[in-house]
Design an enzyme around this catalytic site. Structure first.
Site, PDB file in Angstrom:
ATOM      1  N   LYS A  38       0.848  -1.202   0.000  1.00 62.84           N
ATOM      2  CA  LYS A  38       0.000   0.000   0.000  1.00 62.84           C
ATOM      3  C   LYS A  38       0.880   1.248   0.000  1.00 62.84           C
ATOM      4  O   LYS A  38       2.069   1.171   0.323  1.00 62.84           O
ATOM      5  CB  LYS A  38      -0.912  -0.014   1.228  1.00 62.84           C
ATOM      6  CG  LYS A  38      -0.173  -0.027   2.557  1.00 62.84           C
ATOM      7  CD  LYS A  38      -1.126  -0.294   3.728  1.00 62.84           C
ATOM      8  CE  LYS A  38      -0.377  -0.299   5.042  1.00 62.84           C
ATOM      9  NZ  LYS A  38      -1.220  -0.741   6.163  1.00 62.84           N
ATOM     10  N   ARG A 136     -10.408  -0.216  15.202  1.00 61.30           N
ATOM     11  CA  ARG A 136     -10.330   0.601  13.998  1.00 61.30           C
ATOM     12  C   ARG A 136     -11.389   0.092  13.018  1.00 61.30           C
ATOM     13  O   ARG A 136     -12.382   0.745  12.793  1.00 61.30           O
ATOM     14  CB  ARG A 136      -8.915   0.525  13.411  1.00 61.30           C
ATOM     15  CG  ARG A 136      -8.696   1.443  12.234  1.00 61.30           C
ATOM     16  CD  ARG A 136      -7.231   1.524  11.821  1.00 61.30           C
ATOM     17  NE  ARG A 136      -6.740   0.304  11.198  1.00 61.30           N
ATOM     18  CZ  ARG A 136      -5.498   0.176  10.708  1.00 61.30           C
ATOM     19  NH1 ARG A 136      -4.641   1.189  10.795  1.00 61.30           N
ATOM     20  NH2 ARG A 136      -5.106  -0.957  10.150  1.00 61.30           N
ATOM     21  N   TYR A 264      13.502  31.291   6.259  1.00 66.21           N
ATOM     22  CA  TYR A 264      12.290  32.025   6.609  1.00 66.21           C
ATOM     23  C   TYR A 264      12.161  32.197   8.117  1.00 66.21           C
ATOM     24  O   TYR A 264      12.501  31.296   8.883  1.00 66.21           O
ATOM     25  CB  TYR A 264      11.055  31.272   6.095  1.00 66.21           C
ATOM     26  CG  TYR A 264      10.884  31.335   4.589  1.00 66.21           C
ATOM     27  CD1 TYR A 264      10.875  32.546   3.915  1.00 66.21           C
ATOM     28  CD2 TYR A 264      10.717  30.171   3.849  1.00 66.21           C
ATOM     29  CE1 TYR A 264      10.695  32.599   2.538  1.00 66.21           C
ATOM     30  CE2 TYR A 264      10.532  30.211   2.475  1.00 66.21           C
ATOM     31  CZ  TYR A 264      10.525  31.431   1.822  1.00 66.21           C
ATOM     32  OH  TYR A 264      10.350  31.486   0.473  1.00 66.21           O
ATOM     33  N   MET A 313       9.687  25.035   1.080  1.00 68.99           N
ATOM     34  CA  MET A 313       8.889  24.151   0.230  1.00 68.99           C
ATOM     35  C   MET A 313       9.770  23.278  -0.670  1.00 68.99           C
ATOM     36  O   MET A 313       9.530  22.073  -0.811  1.00 68.99           O
ATOM     37  CB  MET A 313       7.928  24.975  -0.642  1.00 68.99           C
ATOM     38  CG  MET A 313       6.908  24.120  -1.362  1.00 68.99           C
ATOM     39  SD  MET A 313       5.897  25.055  -2.522  1.00 68.99           S
ATOM     40  CE  MET A 313       4.991  26.131  -1.448  1.00 68.99           C
TER      41      MET A 313
HETATM   42  C1  LIG Z   1      -0.465  -1.720   6.853  1.00 66.75           C
HETATM   43  C2  LIG Z   1      -1.045  -2.997   7.348  1.00 66.75           C
HETATM   44  C3  LIG Z   1      -0.220  -4.121   7.570  1.00 66.75           C
HETATM   45  C4  LIG Z   1       1.295  -4.068   7.508  1.00 66.75           C
HETATM   46  O1  LIG Z   1       1.772  -3.676   8.771  1.00 66.75           O
HETATM   47  P1  LIG Z   1       3.341  -3.488   9.072  1.00 66.75           P
HETATM   48  O2  LIG Z   1       3.372  -3.073  10.493  1.00 66.75           O
HETATM   49  O3  LIG Z   1       3.819  -2.434   8.152  1.00 66.75           O
HETATM   50  O4  LIG Z   1       3.978  -4.803   8.810  1.00 66.75           O
HETATM   51  C5  LIG Z   1      -0.833  -5.322   7.889  1.00 66.75           C
HETATM   52  N1  LIG Z   1      -2.175  -5.407   8.030  1.00 66.75           N
HETATM   53  C6  LIG Z   1      -2.991  -4.344   7.865  1.00 66.75           C
HETATM   54  C7  LIG Z   1      -4.450  -4.512   8.037  1.00 66.75           C
HETATM   55  C8  LIG Z   1      -2.456  -3.096   7.533  1.00 66.75           C
HETATM   56  O5  LIG Z   1      -3.273  -2.042   7.384  1.00 66.75           O
END
Ligand SMILES: *Cc1c(COP(=O)(O)O)cnc(C)c1O
Length: 367
Positions: A38, A136, A264, A313
């Site tokens: 991701k 979550r 800045y 920036m």
């Molecule tokens: C991002 C994510 C992972 C990976 O977690 P890491 O700590 O980066 O290994 C695994 N499961 C879910 C549901 C995630 O959102």
């Protein structure tokens, strides 16, 4: 030389491979590894990284959004791809590109059923997400009966997996809590094993889960951050190799006198004659302003140089007093020789955030 070539994020696939092998050594040979790619594979490049992970033995990949999965499919990746946060708006792509949704609400399941009624396919595999304490996303244990009922009403949906996510798998202070999450997950898993009448894959471990709770590997593990060379505590970091190195060059050098200011709001004021280097990258490239004013260090010809003044920036300034360097010299902002832990001196944030923030303006280069 163009800006694009000066500032670049180098991707080291040998480091990726070494991290992959290390994780594998914690697992039984039959356990599958799902490479989490991701957010552009944690800031690297989802296609390059995803393809290489498949090549070296990752049987599955995972992304956050459907669009990210579509990109991998278009690049020719054929392994199962789990989508952690599928949105109803994109559900047609989910079906068309044969992506596997994580399902954690009845609302989404209903949307999926609706969509499937327009498609001439036998069935679609889903991974049910169970909330075991992260609070979550996920069905509660108290909802399992209603989930089963919903599933049984729809022949086109098959449970390919049941999973949960650990809240603190890298924390020594939360071992009891993590074990309670694993126990709750086992309860949910048994429920579906007993009531579904067919088998599915179970998974709960993220990177730190693999390293600290290999007994909870189940059928599959979801490896993210560790593949990219970082963990959730110093012990974990030490075992791993940074995949991404953010590099740039010195755009300009100057020597300022006592009382002169830099940048800045004049946040840096020289107390003595000071040699400073301006680097052509800034917060628009993903180096947050939280790293200004001495809070981070880059590597210039093997020596640590603190960022001084506010990050701009497109540029930032570092103190190179006493460092032998010239305009055009290479600088490692973070990476192989200056990990993000070394860069982020006061650990104001976590490796995840630093590496995923590097913007698309920065060219990715394979080394
Ligand atoms: C991002 C994510 C992972 C990976 O977690 P890491 O700590 O980066 O290994 C695994 N499961 C879910 C549901 C995630 O959102």
């Amino acid at each position: 030389m163009s800006k694009v070539l000066e500032t670049r994020l180098e991707i080291d696939l040998n480091a990726l491979e070494s991290n992959f092998r290390l994780l594998k050594s914690y697992l039984s040979p039959k356990t599958k590894i799902m490479g989490v790619v991701k957010a552009s594979a944690y800031g690297t490049d989802s296609i390059i990284t995803g393809k290489h992970l498949v090549k070296i033995g990752a049987q599955n990949l995972a992304v956050a959004y459907i669009e990210e999965g579509v990109k991998l499919r278009k690049a020719g990746i054929e392994v199962p791809i789990l989508v952690f946060y599928p949105q109803l708006e994109e559900i047609q792509n989910l079906i068309d590109y044969q992506l596997t949704p994580s399902v954690y609400t009845h609302r989404f399941m209903e949307g999926l059923i609706q969509e499937l009624s327009h498609h001439d396919i036998d069935s679609v595999g889903i991974h049910l997400k169970i909330n075991t304490g992260l609070n979550r996303l996920g069905f509660e244990l108290s909802e399992l009966d209603s989930v089963l009922k919903h599933l049984n009403s729809e022949k086109k949906i098959k449970v390919a997996g049941v999973f949960s996510h650990l809240a603190a798998s890298g924390s020594k202070d939360e071992i009891e809590f993590t074990k309670s999450q694993i126990a709750k997950f086992e309860e949910a898993r048994s429920f579906f094993k007993n009531h579904l009448g067919y088998d599915f894959e179970s998974h709960i471990c993220n990177s730190s889960g693999i390293l600290n709770y290999p007994e909870a590997e189940f059928d599959l593990v979801r490896a993210g951050i560790a593949l990219y060379g970082y963990g959730n505590n110093p012990t974990e970091h030490k075992m791993l190799k940074a995949v991404a190195s953010l590099k740039t060059v010195i755009a300009q050098l100057r020597t300022i006198q006592k009382g002169d200011s830099v940048g800045y709001e004049r946040k840096f004021k020289a107390e003595k004659t000071t040699k400073i280097a301006t680097l052509p990258l800034g917060y628009a490239d993903g180096i947050s302003r939280i790293f200004g004013n001495g809070k981070a260090r880059v590597l210039v010809n093997g020596k640590k140089a603190p960022i001084i003044g506010n990050v701009c920036m497109d540029t930032l300034m570092v103190d190179v007093t006493g460092i032998d360097c010239e305009e055009g010299d290479e600088v490692e902002v973070f990476g192989k020789n200056n990990t993000v832990i070394d860069f982020d001196i006061e650990q104001q944030t976590i490796p995840y955030e630093i590496i995923t923030r590097i913007s698309q303006r920065v060219t990715r280069v394979l080394v």
